[in-house]
Design a protein around this motif. Structure first.
Motif, short mmCIF file in Angstrom:
data_model
loop_
_atom_site.label_atom_id
_atom_site.label_comp_id
_atom_site.label_asym_id
_atom_site.label_seq_id
_atom_site.Cartn_x
_atom_site.Cartn_y
_atom_site.Cartn_z
N ASN A 49 53.70 -2.11 56.21
CA ASN A 49 53.22 -1.05 55.31
C ASN A 49 53.78 0.30 55.75
O ASN A 49 54.02 0.51 56.93
CB ASN A 49 51.69 -0.95 55.34
CG ASN A 49 51.00 -2.18 54.85
OD1 ASN A 49 51.58 -3.02 54.18
ND2 ASN A 49 49.74 -2.31 55.19
N TYR A 50 53.90 1.22 54.79
CA TYR A 50 54.26 2.61 55.05
C TYR A 50 53.21 3.50 54.42
O TYR A 50 52.70 3.20 53.34
CB TYR A 50 55.64 2.96 54.47
CG TYR A 50 56.77 2.29 55.19
CD1 TYR A 50 57.40 2.91 56.25
CD2 TYR A 50 57.19 1.02 54.82
CE1 TYR A 50 58.44 2.29 56.93
CE2 TYR A 50 58.22 0.39 55.49
CZ TYR A 50 58.84 1.03 56.54
OH TYR A 50 59.85 0.41 57.20
N SER A 51 52.91 4.60 55.08
CA SER A 51 51.99 5.60 54.56
C SER A 51 52.67 6.95 54.70
O SER A 51 53.15 7.30 55.78
CB SER A 51 50.70 5.56 55.38
OG SER A 51 49.88 6.66 55.07
N VAL A 52 52.73 7.70 53.60
CA VAL A 52 53.32 9.04 53.60
C VAL A 52 52.21 10.03 53.30
O VAL A 52 51.44 9.83 52.35
CB VAL A 52 54.45 9.15 52.55
CG1 VAL A 52 55.06 10.54 52.56
CG2 VAL A 52 55.52 8.09 52.81
N SER A 53 52.11 11.09 54.10
CA SER A 53 51.00 12.03 53.98
C SER A 53 51.43 13.47 54.17
O SER A 53 52.37 13.75 54.91
CB SER A 53 49.94 11.72 55.05
OG SER A 53 49.51 10.40 54.98
N ARG A 54 50.67 14.36 53.53
CA ARG A 54 50.84 15.80 53.73
C ARG A 54 50.32 16.18 55.11
O ARG A 54 49.53 15.46 55.71
CB ARG A 54 50.05 16.56 52.67
CG ARG A 54 50.56 16.35 51.27
CD ARG A 54 49.68 16.98 50.21
NE ARG A 54 49.19 18.30 50.59
CZ ARG A 54 48.22 18.93 49.96
NH1 ARG A 54 47.63 18.38 48.91
NH2 ARG A 54 47.83 20.12 50.34
N ARG A 55 50.72 17.36 55.57
CA ARG A 55 50.20 17.89 56.83
C ARG A 55 48.68 17.98 56.76
O ARG A 55 48.11 18.24 55.72
CB ARG A 55 50.78 19.29 57.09
CG ARG A 55 50.38 19.88 58.46
CD ARG A 55 50.77 21.33 58.59
NE ARG A 55 50.01 22.18 57.70
CZ ARG A 55 48.75 22.57 57.92
NH1 ARG A 55 48.10 22.17 58.97
NH2 ARG A 55 48.14 23.34 57.04
#
Length: 189
Positions: A49-55
Motif C-alpha cells: 500500500n501507499y499513502s500520500v498526505s499533506r504536511r
C-alpha cells in the motif's frame, strides 16, 4: 543493510547501505533472505500500500486483529515523517511503550512492525508518501484503531498546530477501551 531493534521487542529500524556516484544513489530497501537471517522468521509480502498526505497529517494508531494479524515493513518514499510503533501485545513486558523513528526518502531507512504492534505517523512535509509492505492482505472488519492522542499513551507527536486526522482516527477508542474489549493479541515472546 543494518538492523537495529527498537525499544518495542521485535520492531526494527533497517538502514540500507547506499552506493553513490555522479548519477545519484542505489540501495536495497528490502531483502527477504537478510530479514529471515536476522529475524529468524520469513517475511512474505501479501499486499503493498501507499499513502500520500499533506504536511501535519496524523494517521494511526492502527493494528490488525489475529487472525489474520499483520506485520508491516514501512518506508517513506517521498518527504519526511515521524513514525511511531506502540506495543499492543497483552502481557508483553513493554506493553504500552512506544518507539519513534524519523523516516525520510533520502535515507531509505525502513521500520519493521511485527504482528500485534500498533503503527502511526505524522507527516512533516507536504506530499509525503509512505509505502507499506504487508504480511497479509486486507480483511474487512479486522482493523484495530486506537486514538493516537490517547492521554494514557501520551505519544510525543511534536505537532505545533492541530493535525489533520480522519474522523475514524479522531473517534477511535482509547488503548484501555480496546484492551477491555479483548481485541488485542497476546504476547508470544
Amino acid at each position: 543493510m543494518r538492523f537495529a531493534e527498537l525499544e518495542v521487542p521485535g520492531s526494527f529500524v533497517i538502514t540500507p547501505d547506499q552506493i553513490g556516484d555522479d548519477r545519484g544513489t542505489f540501495y536495497e530497501s528490502m531483502r527477504t533472505d537478510e530479514f529471515e537471517r536476522v529475524m529468524g522468521q520469513p517475511f512474505e509480502p501479501r499486499q503493498i500500500n501507499y499513502s500520500v498526505s499533506r504536511r501535519n497529517t496524523l494517521r494511526g494508531l492502527h493494528s490488525v486483529a489475529d487472525p489474520p494479524a499483520q506485520a508491516k515493513y514501512i518506508t517513506c518514499v517521498r518527504g519526511v515523517l515521524r513514525d511511531f510503533v506502540v506495543d499492543l501485545r497483552v502481557g508483553s513486558p513493554t506493553f504500552g511503550r512506544w518507539a519513534s523513528t524519523l523516516l525520510d526518502a533520502d535515507s531509505g531507512v525502513s521500520v519493521y512492525v511485527p504482528e500485534g504492534v500498533g503503527h502511526g505517523f505524522l507527516t512533516l512535509t507536504d506530499d509525503a508518501c509512505i509505502c507499506y509492505v504487508l504480511s497479509s492482505a486486507f480483511v474487512p472488519g479486522t482493523q484495530i484503531d486506537i486514538n493516537p492522542l490517547d492521554p494514557d499513551l501520551a505519544l510525543p507527536w511534536g505537532f505545533t498546530e492541530q493535525p489533520l486526522m480522519s474522523a475514524k482516527d479522531e473517534k477511535a477508542p482509547s488503548l484501555k477501551e480496546v484492551m477491555d474489549a479483548g481485541l488485542l493479541m497476546p504476547w508470544r515472546g
